[in-house]
Design an enzyme around this catalytic site. Structure first.
Site, PDB file in Angstrom:
ATOM      1  N   HIS A 283       1.753   4.594  -2.866  1.00 15.19           N
ATOM      2  CA  HIS A 283       1.926   6.052  -2.711  1.00 15.19           C
ATOM      3  C   HIS A 283       3.303   6.484  -3.223  1.00 15.19           C
ATOM      4  O   HIS A 283       3.443   7.480  -3.919  1.00 15.19           O
ATOM      5  CB  HIS A 283       1.858   6.447  -1.231  1.00 15.19           C
TER       6      HIS A 283
ATOM      7  N   HIS B 190       0.846  -1.198   0.000  1.00 15.77           N
ATOM      8  CA  HIS B 190       0.000   0.000   0.000  1.00 15.77           C
ATOM      9  C   HIS B 190       0.889   1.259   0.000  1.00 15.77           C
ATOM     10  O   HIS B 190       0.700   2.166  -0.813  1.00 15.77           O
ATOM     11  CB  HIS B 190      -0.903  -0.043   1.232  1.00 15.77           C
ATOM     12  N   GLU B 191       1.874   1.275   0.898  1.00 12.92           N
ATOM     13  CA  GLU B 191       2.783   2.436   0.979  1.00 12.92           C
ATOM     14  C   GLU B 191       3.637   2.568  -0.285  1.00 12.92           C
ATOM     15  O   GLU B 191       3.944   3.669  -0.714  1.00 12.92           O
ATOM     16  CB  GLU B 191       3.687   2.324   2.215  1.00 12.92           C
TER      17      GLU B 191
END
Ligand SMILES: [Zn+2]
Length: 373
Positions: free
Chosen positions: A70, A66-67
């Site tokens: 980004h 998920h990170e």
């Protein structure tokens, strides 16, 4: 976030785990292990706990991916990502600077939830026997990523949904700080909501099951408040223009005057500041002060004009009244200038600003904005 244990790097981004993460890893593993041992007694403790550990690690991998979502969205915009940290409450990508445009900020914000959504869909439609350890891990991954996507999309800072709200308000109003303030308000509501979800069952039934929400809620609430303060302070600094920090304008020296006249009429003491020199059209053409006078023999003062010895003005010495205070301060520091000469767009002289004047004006404004918030 400082410290933590470096465990590798991906896409040139160093990856860290915070020591608090081990606590959550232990808690998740023990709850999975206990649950799977009870649900599948035929597996035996080794397989049940082994599956529990892999499930726990897959939660960790999901947060990391998920990170990374980004981070890669930021890298594609040429923005450096300093690190990714995993900690008690999830993950944090330390992205060096903000996207230049609202659209760019929108992509960085939504990229994480999109990765989680992608993994959720993949795991949901993967055909595996549900009763096998592999099936348990796949469905565990689906559930984890579903919650990672949905929870992060809640519309308040510091959550991704808050960053999306910020980007949208920024896009419509053209004001990033309005966006941050709006999204921070959302974050405060979410923070209080989570704290409520934790406290109400305690008050009504003495049930502490949701108490974890209070920790997350408090984190969201305090971070949102910090964002709000930051936006208020920054928007104030950004709005400041040089003119607001200018001292009382001083008299200008006609360039045709002799140096002797200048010393007699203007320079009262040799500690005096420089004066602006103007031509017949009242356009500022240079400055003269003790330094220029001292360089000239006293016998030459009467037959030398100010224009012959003055410091000729260069572009870097002048500012317009509407220029940002932040930029003007940066220039005066970088170039080691004594002062900036403020001129109107038509060249007319207005006054001087020194670094000290600008600095103290800035400090006063910041104190004022803090007192108000
Ligand atoms: Zn995220």
């Amino acid at each position: 976030m400082a410290g933590g244990l470096r465990f590798g790097s991906l896409f040139k981004i160093p990856l860290y785990v915070d020591f608090t993460w081990f606590l959550i890893f232990f808690l998740i593993t023990s709850s999975y292990g206990t649950m799977l041992s009870a649900q599948f007694p035929q597996w035996g403790p080794a397989l049940a706990w082994g599956t529990g550990i892999i499930l726990s690690l897959s939660v960790f991998a999901s947060v990391l991916l998920h990170e990374l979502g980004h981070s890669i969205a930021a890298q594609l915009q040429g923005i450096k990502v300093k690190s990714i940290h995993l900690f008690l409450l999830g993950g944090l990508a330390q992205i060096e600077e903000e996207s230049k445009t609202p659209w760019g900020a929108f992509w960085v914000a939504i990229a994480g939830p999109l990765v989680s959504l992608g993994i959720f869909l993949l795991m949901t439609f993967l055909p595996v026997p549900t009763q096998s350890p592999f099936g348990v891990i796949v469905s565990g991954l689906a559930v984890t990523n579903f919650f990672l996507c949905v929870f992060n999309l809640l519309p308040g800072l510091p959550l991704d949904g808050g960053n999306i709200v910020k980007a949208i308000i920024w896009g419509f109003t053209g004001d990033k700080y309005k966006g941050i303030q709006g999204a921070a308000m959302g974050g405060r509501l979410i923070g209080w909501g989570l704290i409520g979800l934790a406290i109400v069952p305690v008050l009504l039934r003495g049930n502490f099951d949701n108490i974890w929400f209070a920790v997350v809620g408090w984190f969201v609430l305090s971070t949102a408040s910090r964002y709000e303060l930051y936006a208020k302070t920054e928007s104030r600094v950004q709005g400041l223009v040089v003119e607001s920090s200018m001292a009382v304008p001083i008299r200008a020296v006609p360039q045709a005057d002799s140096v002797e006249q200048f010393v007699r009429n203007y320079l009262i003491s040799m500690n005096d500041q420089p004066y602006p020199v103007v031509n017949e059209a009242n356009t500022v053409v240079g400055t003269i002060g003790p330094r220029e006078v001292q360089a000239l023999a006293e016998t030459a003062w009467s037959n030398t004009s100010v224009s012959q010895v003055m410091h000729r003005l260069e572009g870097q010495d002048t500012v317009s009244p509407g220029q940002s205070l932040e930029e003007a301060l940066k220039r005066i520091r970088e170039r080691g200038l004594q002062f900036l000469v403020m001129v109107r767009p038509n060249g007319e002289f207005m006054g001087f600003v020194t670094e000290e004047q600008m600095q103290s004006h800035l400090v006063r404004q910041l104190q004022f904005s803090e007192a108000k918030s």
